[in-house]
Design a protein around this motif. Structure first.
Motif, PDB file in Angstrom:
ATOM      1  N   LEU A 438       0.832  -1.199   0.000  1.00 65.90           N
ATOM      2  CA  LEU A 438       0.000   0.000   0.000  1.00 65.90           C
ATOM      3  C   LEU A 438       0.870   1.254   0.000  1.00 65.90           C
ATOM      4  O   LEU A 438       0.593   2.228  -0.723  1.00 65.90           O
ATOM      5  CB  LEU A 438      -0.937   0.015   1.211  1.00 65.90           C
ATOM      6  N   ALA A 439       1.926   1.234   0.806  1.00 72.14           N
ATOM      7  CA  ALA A 439       2.826   2.389   0.858  1.00 72.14           C
ATOM      8  C   ALA A 439       3.528   2.602  -0.477  1.00 72.14           C
ATOM      9  O   ALA A 439       3.682   3.741  -0.945  1.00 72.14           O
ATOM     10  CB  ALA A 439       3.848   2.201   1.979  1.00 72.14           C
ATOM     11  N   GLU A 440       3.959   1.513  -1.088  1.00 67.66           N
ATOM     12  CA  GLU A 440       4.629   1.637  -2.388  1.00 67.66           C
ATOM     13  C   GLU A 440       3.665   2.096  -3.476  1.00 67.66           C
ATOM     14  O   GLU A 440       4.047   2.828  -4.399  1.00 67.66           O
ATOM     15  CB  GLU A 440       5.297   0.318  -2.769  1.00 67.66           C
ATOM     16  N   ALA A 446       4.821   9.439  -7.953  1.00 70.04           N
ATOM     17  CA  ALA A 446       6.052  10.229  -7.977  1.00 70.04           C
ATOM     18  C   ALA A 446       7.153   9.502  -8.747  1.00 70.04           C
ATOM     19  O   ALA A 446       7.966  10.131  -9.453  1.00 70.04           O
ATOM     20  CB  ALA A 446       6.520  10.524  -6.546  1.00 70.04           C
ATOM     21  N   LYS A 447       7.181   8.180  -8.658  1.00 66.96           N
ATOM     22  CA  LYS A 447       8.198   7.415  -9.392  1.00 66.96           C
ATOM     23  C   LYS A 447       7.910   7.397 -10.893  1.00 66.96           C
ATOM     24  O   LYS A 447       8.831   7.424 -11.713  1.00 66.96           O
ATOM     25  CB  LYS A 447       8.286   6.004  -8.827  1.00 66.96           C
ATOM     26  N   VAL A 448       6.628   7.350 -11.257  1.00 67.88           N
ATOM     27  CA  VAL A 448       6.270   7.454 -12.674  1.00 67.88           C
ATOM     28  C   VAL A 448       6.679   8.821 -13.211  1.00 67.88           C
ATOM     29  O   VAL A 448       7.194   8.952 -14.333  1.00 67.88           O
ATOM     30  CB  VAL A 448       4.763   7.219 -12.875  1.00 67.88           C
ATOM     31  N   ILE A 568      14.930   3.092 -14.606  1.00 69.04           N
ATOM     32  CA  ILE A 568      13.660   3.374 -13.936  1.00 69.04           C
ATOM     33  C   ILE A 568      13.831   3.135 -12.439  1.00 69.04           C
ATOM     34  O   ILE A 568      14.705   2.374 -12.022  1.00 69.04           O
ATOM     35  CB  ILE A 568      12.512   2.497 -14.484  1.00 69.04           C
ATOM     36  N   PRO A 569      13.009   3.774 -11.600  1.00 69.62           N
ATOM     37  CA  PRO A 569      13.161   3.621 -10.149  1.00 69.62           C
ATOM     38  C   PRO A 569      12.869   2.198  -9.679  1.00 69.62           C
ATOM     39  O   PRO A 569      12.129   1.448 -10.320  1.00 69.62           O
ATOM     40  CB  PRO A 569      12.136   4.606  -9.579  1.00 69.62           C
ATOM     41  N   LYS A 570      13.432   1.865  -8.540  1.00 68.66           N
ATOM     42  CA  LYS A 570      13.195   0.574  -7.909  1.00 68.66           C
ATOM     43  C   LYS A 570      11.832   0.560  -7.239  1.00 68.66           C
ATOM     44  O   LYS A 570      11.452   1.496  -6.527  1.00 68.66           O
ATOM     45  CB  LYS A 570      14.286   0.308  -6.849  1.00 68.66           C
ATOM     46  N   VAL A 571      11.046  -0.493  -7.503  1.00 64.80           N
ATOM     47  CA  VAL A 571       9.785  -0.720  -6.797  1.00 64.80           C
ATOM     48  C   VAL A 571       9.690  -2.207  -6.486  1.00 64.80           C
ATOM     49  O   VAL A 571      10.469  -3.020  -7.011  1.00 64.80           O
ATOM     50  CB  VAL A 571       8.556  -0.278  -7.631  1.00 64.80           C
ATOM     51  N   LEU A 575       4.777  -4.511  -8.359  1.00 66.03           N
ATOM     52  CA  LEU A 575       4.362  -3.233  -8.948  1.00 66.03           C
ATOM     53  C   LEU A 575       5.205  -2.821 -10.147  1.00 66.03           C
ATOM     54  O   LEU A 575       4.933  -1.777 -10.756  1.00 66.03           O
ATOM     55  CB  LEU A 575       4.408  -2.131  -7.879  1.00 66.03           C
ATOM     56  N   MET A 576       6.212  -3.608 -10.485  1.00 66.93           N
ATOM     57  CA  MET A 576       7.137  -3.214 -11.537  1.00 66.93           C
ATOM     58  C   MET A 576       6.472  -2.912 -12.889  1.00 66.93           C
ATOM     59  O   MET A 576       6.876  -1.979 -13.587  1.00 66.93           O
ATOM     60  CB  MET A 576       8.218  -4.287 -11.709  1.00 66.93           C
ATOM     61  N   PRO A 577       5.434  -3.659 -13.316  1.00 65.24           N
ATOM     62  CA  PRO A 577       4.834  -3.333 -14.621  1.00 65.24           C
ATOM     63  C   PRO A 577       4.312  -1.900 -14.719  1.00 65.24           C
ATOM     64  O   PRO A 577       4.289  -1.323 -15.811  1.00 65.24           O
ATOM     65  CB  PRO A 577       3.683  -4.343 -14.730  1.00 65.24           C
ATOM     66  N   LEU A 578       3.919  -1.315 -13.600  1.00 62.68           N
ATOM     67  CA  LEU A 578       3.411   0.051 -13.618  1.00 62.68           C
ATOM     68  C   LEU A 578       4.519   1.065 -13.906  1.00 62.68           C
ATOM     69  O   LEU A 578       4.235   2.195 -14.326  1.00 62.68           O
ATOM     70  CB  LEU A 578       2.742   0.383 -12.279  1.00 62.68           C
TER      71      LEU A 578
END
Length: 612
Positions: A438-440, A446-448, A568-571, A575-578
């Motif tokens: 949920l937090a991620e 912001a990461k997008v 791209i940022p680490k997630v 959630l990586m596909p987003l």
């Protein structure tokens, strides 16, 4: 597919209809036309090509009228040309029709009409329908409204139609089955359209016509009945869509605007649903059916195109988090193979427009077998939203570009929330992981945004590969559907042949294509499959392929191994596909622009596929 606009009231109809047709251009079309009724009678003007070509055709014509209708056609029956364009006259030229959909039994109807002396000017099923209505009215001496009802009871197929009659300059008759039609209600005026975009400039009060309903506007009043002439009370609702949302807002293309809108559309798809600090997740549209989702013995996901790819991502997420077996089906194939569906199955139908004909047909089949149906779509009041037991809107906002971008990430966002909700209810996810995800998710917009800040770098890479005639996209795990989606975006708008594969499958055939002219895009993020993907990259480089790698920020191993790296940022892996799909959208966009393509309206494609 196709676009319908109609008006009756106190304004000049022609400019209003033409503006509405331009608003519907995103749906895809190859010809356009209008019908106007004034002192010169019922006049039809139509032209192959774009609305601007029609406008040239209209120069010098007497266009004064306060009732009119227009249509943009995506060819089904008959090639794209002036004759097959809509509107179509009846045989006596006193009636005209515009029609979205397909009349499946048109050939039989046409043969019967020819035996009765009718002649046809076009190759379309739509002209058959209006001449059939004309024949019924003539033979039975009934009203036009009754003739429409009788004709539609004998028609097999899908339709959204609007009909004008030279004998009544205050009347529009409309009906629908399987193809959308919305009626706007103003002060002493009415509007009709395939969706709300041509209407919102004039009124926010709309009625969404249901299947098997006939709407008659006459003398300033609206009446809605069923095909068996039972009168219904139309449900008037407010459209939340704002005019600014369907303008380009300073961007060169709608597609680029929509790519850059993804931080907001992802956030909007979570708004009011996620509060990470409280460990709170609520999906109001699923509240009464969450137990069925969590206890289902199997989930079947149906969709087409980009929505099918979103379903493939969801398959990984549901199985990982909720431990429910998932099958992902092309909606277009699902209904034709006699699928095995049980009452404890849940079917999730995904569609941006909420009007996709194949997906609607899959829903009806699954409902007939007792399954619980969930919908994930972007358009409030759409057919899929009304046909399903429960579901969740994506809140992506209007997507005008034919090639879907923000709809994909919004769908994946909502499907992820559904999987998390099911896992929490079922007890298959720890509270720690639940709160972490949920937090991620909350941090994701912001990461997008950060990925989008690198658009110029992606533009430079795109310039290098505008020569290419083929592309291969490779990914593993959750990034395999992303590879499919990246390839689809490129082929849709640039017309470059592109294919997506699981990276490990490359050795089982596609590796034969690799040479120094073959660009290969790897989604090579730092996840559980990373080392395996690196090995696949080495296999491609050993054969001189040119590699673009989508890599996690701070990655060093790939810098000297591949030709180009996009960071791209680490997630979290889930959630990586987003994140990983964003650079692929930009790459496709810039390649297409540099090749001079019509990015927002690629050839042969339609935004809302309302025919099978």
């Amino acid at each position: 597919m196709c676009g319908i606009v109609a008006y009756v009231g106190h304004r000049e109809a022609c400019p209003l209809v033409l503006k509405g047709l331009k608003r519907l251009e995103y749906r895809g079309y190859d010809s356009a036309g209008v019908a106007l009724l004034n002192g010169e009678g019922l006049k039809v003007y139509k032209k192959k090509g774009k609305v601007v070509d029609l406008e040239k055709e209209l120069n010098g014509k007497e266009l004064t009228a306060t009732i009119g209708m227009g249509h943009t056609r995506w060819a089904t029956h008959g090639e794209p040309n002036d004759v097959n364009a809509h509107p179509h006259y009846a045989f006596n030229r006193k009636l005209a029709i515009i029609h979205n959909g397909i009349i499946e039994n048109y050939a039989t109807l046409k043969e019967n009409l020819i035996r009765k002396g009718h002649e046809f000017r076009s190759q379309t099923d739509s002209e058959v329908l209006i001449q059939f209505i004309e024949e019924i009215q003539k033979h039975t001496c009934c009203s036009l409204e009754e003739a429409v009802r009788q004709a539609l009871q004998e028609v097999v197929g899908a339709y959204a139609i609007v009909i004008m009659s030279e004998d009544d300059p205050t009347q529009l008759i409309a009906a629908r089955k399987g193809s959308p039609l919305v009626i706007g209600i103003g002060e002493g005026e009415f509007f009709m359209a395939s969706d709300a975009t041509p209407i919102i400039e004039y009124t926010k009060d709309v009625v969404y016509l249901n299947d098997y309903e006939v709407a008659v506007i006459k003398n300033g009043e609206l009446k809605v009945t069923t095909l068996d002439n039972t009168q219904t009370t139309p449900y008037i609702q407010k459209v939340e869509l704002e005019l600014e949302a369907i303008e380009k807002g300073g961007f060169d293309h709608f597609m680029l605007k929509e790519i850059f809108e993804q931080p907001r559309s992802i956030a909007d798809s979570m708004r009011g649903r996620v509060k990470a600090d409280a460990g709170h997740l609520v999906l109001g549209g699923l509240r009464d059916y969450l137990d069925q989702l969590a206890s289902s013995q199997r989930i079947v996901i149906v969709g087409c195109g980009t929505s099918w790819h979103a379903g493939l991502v969801a398959e990984y997420i549901f199985e990982e988090l909720a431990r429910i077996p998932v099958e992902v089906e092309y909606a277009s194939e699902f209904r034709y193979r006699n699928p095995i569906i049980a009452e404890r199955d849940v079917v999730i139908a995904i569609s941006q427009s909420g009007e996709t004909a194949d997906t609607l047909a899959a829903i009806e089949l699954a409902k007939s077998k007792g399954a619980t149906i969930f919908g994930v779509c972007n358009v409030v009041g759409s057919s899929i939203a009304r046909a399903t037991h429960a579901g969740a809107y994506t809140h992506a906002g209007p997507e005008i570009g034919v090639a879907s971008t923000k709809a994909f990430t919004a769908q994946v966002t909502v499907l992820t929330l559904m999987a998390l909700a099911a896992a929490k209810r079922k007890g298959t996810i720890s509270d720690t992981l639940f709160r972490q995800l949920l937090a991620e998710l909350e941090a994701l917009p912001a990461k997008v945004e950060k990925v989008l800040e690198g658009a110029e770098r992606i533009k430079e890479i795109a310039y290098i590969f505008t020569y290419a005639r083929n592309f291969i996209y490779l990914g593993r795990g959750l990034n395999f559907p992303v590879a499919l989606e990246g390839a689809l975006k490129l082929k849709e708008i640039s017309y470059i042949h592109a294919e997506g594969y699981p990276a490990a499958e490359m050795k089982h055939g596609p590796i034969a294509l690799i040479d120094e002219d073959m660009p290969v895009v790897f989604i090579a993020t730092k996840d559980s499959s990373y080392e395996k993907v690196v090995s696949n990259i080495q296999e491609v480089k050993a054969r001189k392929g040119r590699v673009i790698a989508i890599a996690t920020e701070g990655e060093t191993q790939l810098q000297n191994m591949v030709d180009f790296v996009i960071e791209i940022p680490k997630v979290h892996d889930i959630l990586m596909p987003l994140i990983s799909v964003i650079p692929l959208q930009l790459l496709a966009y810039y390649v297409a622009v540099m090749r001079g393509r019509n990015v927002d309206q690629p050839r042969n494609l339609a935004k809302s596929v309302t025919v099978e």
